[in-house]
Scaffold this motif. Sequence first.
Motif, PDB file in Angstrom:
ATOM      1  N   ASP A  38       0.557   4.100  -2.921  1.00 57.39           N
ATOM      2  CA  ASP A  38       0.166   5.485  -2.622  1.00 57.39           C
ATOM      3  C   ASP A  38       1.250   6.473  -3.061  1.00 57.39           C
ATOM      4  O   ASP A  38       0.973   7.490  -3.694  1.00 57.39           O
ATOM      5  CB  ASP A  38      -0.094   5.657  -1.116  1.00 57.39           C
ATOM      6  CG  ASP A  38      -1.445   5.055  -0.690  1.00 57.39           C
ATOM      7  OD1 ASP A  38      -2.256   4.734  -1.558  1.00 57.39           O
ATOM      8  OD2 ASP A  38      -1.664   4.920   0.535  1.00 57.39           O
ATOM      9  N   SER A  41      -3.407  -3.292  -0.712  1.00 61.73           N
ATOM     10  CA  SER A  41      -2.316  -3.971  -0.024  1.00 61.73           C
ATOM     11  C   SER A  41      -2.798  -5.343   0.439  1.00 61.73           C
ATOM     12  O   SER A  41      -3.788  -5.446   1.167  1.00 61.73           O
ATOM     13  CB  SER A  41      -1.870  -3.142   1.181  1.00 61.73           C
ATOM     14  OG  SER A  41      -0.942  -3.875   1.946  1.00 61.73           O
ATOM     15  N   HIS A  59      -1.801  -7.649   2.588  1.00 57.26           N
ATOM     16  CA  HIS A  59      -1.837  -8.119   3.978  1.00 57.26           C
ATOM     17  C   HIS A  59      -3.004  -7.559   4.784  1.00 57.26           C
ATOM     18  O   HIS A  59      -3.248  -7.985   5.912  1.00 57.26           O
ATOM     19  CB  HIS A  59      -0.497  -7.866   4.681  1.00 57.26           C
ATOM     20  CG  HIS A  59      -0.245  -6.448   5.087  1.00 57.26           C
ATOM     21  ND1 HIS A  59      -0.489  -6.006   6.365  1.00 57.26           N
ATOM     22  CD2 HIS A  59       0.248  -5.395   4.411  1.00 57.26           C
ATOM     23  CE1 HIS A  59      -0.143  -4.723   6.440  1.00 57.26           C
ATOM     24  NE2 HIS A  59       0.308  -4.329   5.267  1.00 57.26           N
ATOM     25  N   LYS A  60      -3.744  -6.619   4.205  1.00 57.71           N
ATOM     26  CA  LYS A  60      -4.924  -6.106   4.903  1.00 57.71           C
ATOM     27  C   LYS A  60      -6.158  -6.957   4.623  1.00 57.71           C
ATOM     28  O   LYS A  60      -7.196  -6.761   5.228  1.00 57.71           O
ATOM     29  CB  LYS A  60      -5.193  -4.645   4.493  1.00 57.71           C
ATOM     30  CG  LYS A  60      -4.046  -3.668   4.805  1.00 57.71           C
ATOM     31  CD  LYS A  60      -3.858  -3.455   6.284  1.00 57.71           C
ATOM     32  CE  LYS A  60      -2.674  -2.579   6.623  1.00 57.71           C
ATOM     33  NZ  LYS A  60      -2.891  -1.158   6.451  1.00 57.71           N
ATOM     34  N   ASN A  81      -8.307   4.115   7.973  1.00 58.88           N
ATOM     35  CA  ASN A  81      -7.745   3.009   8.754  1.00 58.88           C
ATOM     36  C   ASN A  81      -7.887   3.194  10.259  1.00 58.88           C
ATOM     37  O   ASN A  81      -7.942   2.222  10.997  1.00 58.88           O
ATOM     38  CB  ASN A  81      -6.274   2.813   8.392  1.00 58.88           C
ATOM     39  CG  ASN A  81      -5.490   4.103   8.360  1.00 58.88           C
ATOM     40  OD1 ASN A  81      -5.849   5.047   7.660  1.00 58.88           O
ATOM     41  ND2 ASN A  81      -4.424   4.173   9.122  1.00 58.88           N
ATOM     42  N   HIS A 107      -3.796   8.378   4.892  1.00 62.35           N
ATOM     43  CA  HIS A 107      -2.672   7.623   5.460  1.00 62.35           C
ATOM     44  C   HIS A 107      -1.386   8.418   5.200  1.00 62.35           C
ATOM     45  O   HIS A 107      -1.290   9.162   4.226  1.00 62.35           O
ATOM     46  CB  HIS A 107      -2.592   6.260   4.772  1.00 62.35           C
ATOM     47  CG  HIS A 107      -1.699   5.274   5.451  1.00 62.35           C
ATOM     48  ND1 HIS A 107      -0.342   5.228   5.212  1.00 62.35           N
ATOM     49  CD2 HIS A 107      -1.959   4.311   6.357  1.00 62.35           C
ATOM     50  CE1 HIS A 107       0.186   4.253   5.950  1.00 62.35           C
ATOM     51  NE2 HIS A 107      -0.776   3.686   6.655  1.00 62.35           N
ATOM     52  N   GLY A 112       0.801  -1.215   0.000  1.00 61.13           N
ATOM     53  CA  GLY A 112       0.000   0.000   0.000  1.00 61.13           C
ATOM     54  C   GLY A 112       0.837   1.269   0.000  1.00 61.13           C
ATOM     55  O   GLY A 112       0.519   2.229  -0.701  1.00 61.13           O
ATOM     56  N   SER A 113       1.907   1.262   0.763  1.00 62.74           N
ATOM     57  CA  SER A 113       2.731   2.482   0.846  1.00 62.74           C
ATOM     58  C   SER A 113       3.343   2.823  -0.509  1.00 62.74           C
ATOM     59  O   SER A 113       3.316   3.985  -0.936  1.00 62.74           O
ATOM     60  CB  SER A 113       3.834   2.315   1.888  1.00 62.74           C
ATOM     61  OG  SER A 113       3.268   2.171   3.175  1.00 62.74           O
ATOM     62  N   VAL A 136      -7.112   0.616   0.519  1.00 67.56           N
ATOM     63  CA  VAL A 136      -6.460  -0.461   1.277  1.00 67.56           C
ATOM     64  C   VAL A 136      -7.394  -1.048   2.335  1.00 67.56           C
ATOM     65  O   VAL A 136      -7.481  -2.259   2.493  1.00 67.56           O
ATOM     66  CB  VAL A 136      -5.146   0.051   1.913  1.00 67.56           C
ATOM     67  CG1 VAL A 136      -4.586  -0.968   2.893  1.00 67.56           C
ATOM     68  CG2 VAL A 136      -4.112   0.367   0.840  1.00 67.56           C
ATOM     69  N   GLN A 137      -8.134  -0.195   3.049  1.00 70.59           N
ATOM     70  CA  GLN A 137      -9.021  -0.698   4.101  1.00 70.59           C
ATOM     71  C   GLN A 137     -10.366  -1.164   3.546  1.00 70.59           C
ATOM     72  O   GLN A 137     -11.109  -1.863   4.226  1.00 70.59           O
ATOM     73  CB  GLN A 137      -9.268   0.382   5.165  1.00 70.59           C
ATOM     74  CG  GLN A 137      -8.048   0.734   5.991  1.00 70.59           C
ATOM     75  CD  GLN A 137      -7.668  -0.351   7.000  1.00 70.59           C
ATOM     76  OE1 GLN A 137      -8.507  -1.130   7.452  1.00 70.59           O
ATOM     77  NE2 GLN A 137      -6.394  -0.419   7.346  1.00 70.59           N
ATOM     78  N   ASP A 179      -7.115   5.597  -2.069  1.00 66.05           N
ATOM     79  CA  ASP A 179      -6.473   4.565  -1.263  1.00 66.05           C
ATOM     80  C   ASP A 179      -7.609   3.676  -0.749  1.00 66.05           C
ATOM     81  O   ASP A 179      -8.375   4.072   0.114  1.00 66.05           O
ATOM     82  CB  ASP A 179      -5.720   5.241  -0.106  1.00 66.05           C
ATOM     83  CG  ASP A 179      -5.111   4.231   0.874  1.00 66.05           C
ATOM     84  OD1 ASP A 179      -5.615   3.096   0.955  1.00 66.05           O
ATOM     85  OD2 ASP A 179      -4.159   4.602   1.575  1.00 66.05           O
TER      86      ASP A 179
HETATM   87  C1  LIG Z   1      -1.947  -0.244   5.848  1.00 65.54           C
HETATM   88  C2  LIG Z   1      -2.343   0.922   5.021  1.00 65.54           C
HETATM   89  C3  LIG Z   1      -1.467   1.452   4.056  1.00 65.54           C
HETATM   90  C4  LIG Z   1      -0.057   0.946   3.889  1.00 65.54           C
HETATM   91  O1  LIG Z   1      -0.028  -0.348   3.332  1.00 65.54           O
HETATM   92  P1  LIG Z   1       1.308  -1.229   3.496  1.00 65.54           P
HETATM   93  O2  LIG Z   1       1.084  -2.376   2.576  1.00 65.54           O
HETATM   94  O3  LIG Z   1       1.366  -1.656   4.923  1.00 65.54           O
HETATM   95  O4  LIG Z   1       2.447  -0.386   3.077  1.00 65.54           O
HETATM   96  C5  LIG Z   1      -1.911   2.509   3.281  1.00 65.54           C
HETATM   97  N1  LIG Z   1      -3.146   3.017   3.445  1.00 65.54           N
HETATM   98  C6  LIG Z   1      -4.015   2.530   4.347  1.00 65.54           C
HETATM   99  C7  LIG Z   1      -5.378   3.138   4.453  1.00 65.54           C
HETATM  100  C8  LIG Z   1      -3.636   1.471   5.169  1.00 65.54           C
HETATM  101  O5  LIG Z   1      -4.494   1.017   6.076  1.00 65.54           O
END
Ligand SMILES: *Cc1c(COP(=O)(O)O)cnc(C)c1O
Length: 384
Positions: free
Chosen positions: A76, A200, A202-203, A152, A101, A72-73, A179-180, A177
């Motif tokens: 972004d 991402s 792992h989320k 998040n 984030h 995710g990082s 990710v969540q 983003d």
């Molecule tokens: C965890 C998270 C990220 C970062 O993702 P990573 O894979 O851990 O780098 C970015 N944005 C949000 C909203 C997140 O929850």
Amino acid sequence: MRNRIYLDHAATTGVLPAVREAMTPYLEDAYGNPSGVYATGREAHRALDQGRKTAAEAIGASPREIYFTSGGSESDNWAVMGTAMAQRKKGRHIITSAIEHHAVLRPCRYLEKLGFEVTCLPVDSRGRISPEALERAIRPDTVLISLMAANNEIGTVQPVAEFGEIARAHGIPFHTDAVQAMGAMTVNVDEWKADMLSLSAHKFHGPKGVGLLYIRQGTRVDPLIHGGAQERGLRAGTENTAGIAGMSRAMEIAAGNIPERTEKVRGLRNRLCAALREAIPNLRENGDPDHRLPGHANLSIPGIDGEALLLRLDLAGIAVSSGSACTSGSAEPSHVLEAIGLSEEETKSSIRITVGEENTEEEMDETARTIISIVQDLRSMRGI
Ligand SMILES: *Cc1c(COP(=O)(O)O)cnc(C)c1O
């Protein structure tokens, strides 16, 4: 040592057995470099093709619009920096929000040093960004709008489709983003009119260190990682074949069964919150009760040090997070809780509990009992 009860799913999740199974071939015999022309390389390359297809399907994209990253990082950072670099002759104004984030906010701050101007949209007390405020912030030199789908820390879900609509009407690239959001709601790039979207693995029960950036065809983005010609020449580096195979399987699972899964998770979260509300009358639930991720509970408990509470919970075998996982351990208060108007005192009294589908009602009841007893204990120590 493992926590018996894991309630920090917004920080990361465990890898599902089906996901591990999808990864294994690429950790064993199929270790070839996907760029290799020999058999094991071709096998690895098939994992990329298949993964790209599966990932694209899960979010309503086309496989050629999927770019695998390290998470995710990176996604972004790439969306923000890559768009800014590609569009810098056109304009130098970026719109984002106060609750993004750090993986979005920090590259924006870096771009300010390079001469870009960044408008950080405020949020209301529930953490919602107003589409009208977005509309008003747009300028002729705006080259990017980056607004998250779901937060998040407090779990607030944004009116993403409205943001996408506004961005499209003005011809400005829109990044979100998500990710969540993945696994908690339908993520569809066309419904949201997203030009870029970060995920991402792992989320959502995939492995750590792998993610993707969706880039709509025709969107101009410079590479962030320069080198080899992988990912259509836009992201150099030998592909994480096992990670990609695992992520795409996890996406397939996360995109299916959403109503059943979210109903279960929401039920567990609500059960826990109801028990806490009953025993702790001045409990404050941060976020938007009407637009909140199903597993999120960000709680402020007046007079209680959140950090002390979470350490005591860990001793009891229960894993939760302080106001924000990213800022815990650092002295900096959460920028998200600050943005929704909490005082420093209230911020320090906050914890974040994020429920997952593998949690049980018994775990919710035990967690509630434990929190209530620790809170009573901490309060009696302070004589309140
Ligand atoms: C965890 C998270 C990220 C970062 O993702 P990573 O894979 O851990 O780098 C970015 N944005 C949000 C909203 C997140 O929850």
